[in-house]
Design a protein around this motif. Structure first.
Motif, PDB file in Angstrom:
ATOM      1  N   ARG A 211      17.308  10.873 -17.797  1.00 22.95           N
ATOM      2  CA  ARG A 211      15.942  10.500 -18.217  1.00 22.95           C
ATOM      3  C   ARG A 211      16.684   9.879 -20.453  1.00 22.95           C
ATOM      4  O   ARG A 211      15.675   9.196 -20.965  1.00 22.95           O
ATOM      5  N   ASN A 218      22.225   3.529 -15.484  1.00 18.40           N
ATOM      6  CA  ASN A 218      21.558   4.622 -15.607  1.00 18.40           C
ATOM      7  C   ASN A 218      19.886   3.192 -14.720  1.00 18.40           C
ATOM      8  O   ASN A 218      19.096   3.846 -14.043  1.00 18.40           O
ATOM      9  N   GLU A 219      19.851   1.785 -15.845  1.00 17.26           N
ATOM     10  CA  GLU A 219      18.508   1.354 -15.309  1.00 17.26           C
ATOM     11  C   GLU A 219      18.756   0.712 -14.357  1.00 17.26           C
ATOM     12  O   GLU A 219      17.475   0.420 -13.179  1.00 17.26           O
ATOM     13  N   THR A 222      18.123   2.696 -11.062  1.00 12.28           N
ATOM     14  CA  THR A 222      15.906   2.870 -11.985  1.00 12.28           C
ATOM     15  C   THR A 222      15.281   2.181 -11.427  1.00 12.28           C
ATOM     16  O   THR A 222      14.332   2.172 -11.245  1.00 12.28           O
ATOM     17  N   ARG A 311      19.401   9.300  -5.349  1.00 12.39           N
ATOM     18  CA  ARG A 311      18.004   9.356  -5.583  1.00 12.39           C
ATOM     19  C   ARG A 311      18.111  11.006  -6.041  1.00 12.39           C
ATOM     20  O   ARG A 311      17.606  11.416  -7.923  1.00 12.39           O
ATOM     21  N   GLN A 315      17.171   8.944  -9.990  1.00  9.47           N
ATOM     22  CA  GLN A 315      16.278   8.457  -9.565  1.00  9.47           C
ATOM     23  C   GLN A 315      15.504   9.423 -10.104  1.00  9.47           C
ATOM     24  O   GLN A 315      13.831   9.653 -10.280  1.00  9.47           O
ATOM     25  N   GLU A 316      15.549  11.142  -9.166  1.00 12.48           N
ATOM     26  CA  GLU A 316      14.216  12.454  -9.305  1.00 12.48           C
ATOM     27  C   GLU A 316      14.772  13.128 -10.309  1.00 12.48           C
ATOM     28  O   GLU A 316      14.033  14.335 -10.916  1.00 12.48           O
ATOM     29  N   HIS A 317      16.005  12.895 -10.898  1.00 18.44           N
ATOM     30  CA  HIS A 317      16.301  14.240 -11.728  1.00 18.44           C
ATOM     31  C   HIS A 317      16.196  15.799 -11.667  1.00 18.44           C
ATOM     32  O   HIS A 317      15.760  16.211 -12.613  1.00 18.44           O
TER      33      HIS A 317
END
Length: 408
Positions: A211, A218-219, A222, A311, A315-317
């Motif tokens: 994040r 990363n982009e 997501t 994931r 995405q969910e960190h």
């Protein structure tokens, strides 16, 4: 379907590469023997043939090529020994015959489309002063279906098994992607009071909290729902391989994605390679060839591991949110109390940006200040953190001191 099409195209082009190789060798041998090979026209021709010969990807692990290392004032033979052989990965020990014991260090290589030999320069730097082991991940297309699946939990379990095989008092160093799994394994081992929990861990340029300062990587992760990745990037290994029928994220897709991020740089590098070959600048050409021989040696990831990584990490960190689990049970990172932590980042890293790895420091809340350290290496990108001149001269001395302090 996509994997079968790729393999068919690769097989179809094999005779072209073979013809280019044979033609180049014929010109080098025959014309070189009578003194006619060293002309501009023939150098350009043989350079063009070599570029054709070099097209395509390899799916076999290159050699580490580390036969000796300088320890003190003498050259010592290095032997690659298999300390543990599991279907999805082997633990390789770079054994040396020396009198003085050295810190035992597990290097956890990324499972991200390339073989562990991507860390050749890292290992070479570590070897003189450390007893080095490395995770040698297996190409998923070579693992039979009957062996079972390999996901996030299995990766963590492998790290734990490897540390247990090395034995109590070892250290771990993770490069890029496995920073998350090594941190998780350390916490699980601490929770269970496992005697083989590492004395120290070094996390280098890894996606602990994506994040923070999101990169293009990363982009991308997501920008689409998880089922998009499954439908568009997952393929089935075709017949003819030990892992036929296994669902994988193919290495050829991964390397294509990485190249597309810096296509201009790769095109320029290949133009320069051709020019160096044509001009007889063999030393310059050798450096570029060595890099791309490694870069174009790719391995497939199991679909489970790839999708779970997308994931859980991107995405969910789960890790920075404090909800990461291992085999269904919550991981309590407060359990890490005795394992010293060093995090390292590169100022110009465009894969794991500044701030993503140091986040581990805030997650390990039970560590006392003298067991924590962070280093931001100026002037390097992602690979410069663990490879090249600044790694050897500026980053590694900090890693060495971190290990020695914890080993004392």
């Amino acid at each position: 379907m996509i994997y079968a099409a790729y393999q068919a195209q690769s097989d179809l082009f094999d005779p072209v590469r073979l013809a280019a190789r044979m033609s180049r060798r014929f010109l080098d041998t025959t014309l070189g023997g009578i003194g006619l090979a060293d002309t501009a026209l023939l150098r350009n021709l043989t350079a063009a043939l070599e570029m054709v010969e070099r097209t395509g990807l390899s799916h076999a692990r290159p050699s580490f090529g580390i036969d000796t290392v300088s320890v003190g004032n003498r050259e010592v033979e290095v032997r690659e020994e298999v300390a543990l052989d599991l279907p999805f990965g082997r633990l390789i020990h770079f054994a040396k015959d020396i009198d003085q014991p050295q810190p035992r260090l597990l290097v956890v290589a990324p499972l991200s489309g390339h073989f562990a030999t991507l860390l050749q320069d890292t290992v070479k730097t570590l070897l003189p002063e450390n007893d080095v082991y490395i995770t040698d991940w297996t190409n998923a297309r070579d693992v039979p279906l009957k062996v079972g699946s390999f996901g996030f939990d299995e990766y963590v379990a492998h790290v734990i098994r490897f540390l247990e095989t090395i034995g109590p008092g070892a250290h771990a160093l993770a490069v890029c992607q496995p920073c998350v799994q090594v941190l998780a394994a350390s916490a699980v081992m601490a929770q269970e009071d496992n005697p083989a929990q590492p004395l120290s861990i070094t996390l280098m340029a890894g996606p602990v909290d994506t994040r923070v300062n999101p990169t293009k990587v990363n982009e991308l992760a997501t920008s689409k729902p998880l089922d998009w990745f499954e439908k568009n990037l997952i393929a089935t290994v075709p017949p003819g391989f030990a892992g036929a029928g296994r669902r994988v994220y193919p290495g050829f897709i991964q390397v294509g994605a990485f190249m597309s991020m810096n296509m201009e740089r790769h095109v320029k590098a290949h133009v320069e390679l051709f020019e160096n070959l044509a001009m007889g600048e063999h030393d310059k050409a050798r450096t570029a060839k060595a890099f791309y021989d490694e870069y174009f040696a790719v391995l497939d990831l199991s679909a489970e591991f790839y999708l779970e990584t997308i994931r859980i990490v991107f995405q969910e960190h789960d890790l920075p949110r404090g909800v990461l689990t291992y085999r269904g049970d919550p991981i309590d990172f407060r359990a890490i109390r005795r394992t010293a932590l060093l995090t390292v980042e590169g100022e110009r890293d465009d894969i794991c940006a500044v701030g993503q790895t140091v986040a581990a420091q805030d997650i390990c809340t039970s560590l006392r200040p003298h067991l924590r350290r962070h280093h931001l290496q100026a002037g390097v990108g992602h690979y410069g953190v663990f490879s090249g001149r600044r790694w050897k001269g500026q980053v590694y001395p900090l890693v060495r001191n971190h290990i020695l302090a914890a080993d004392a």
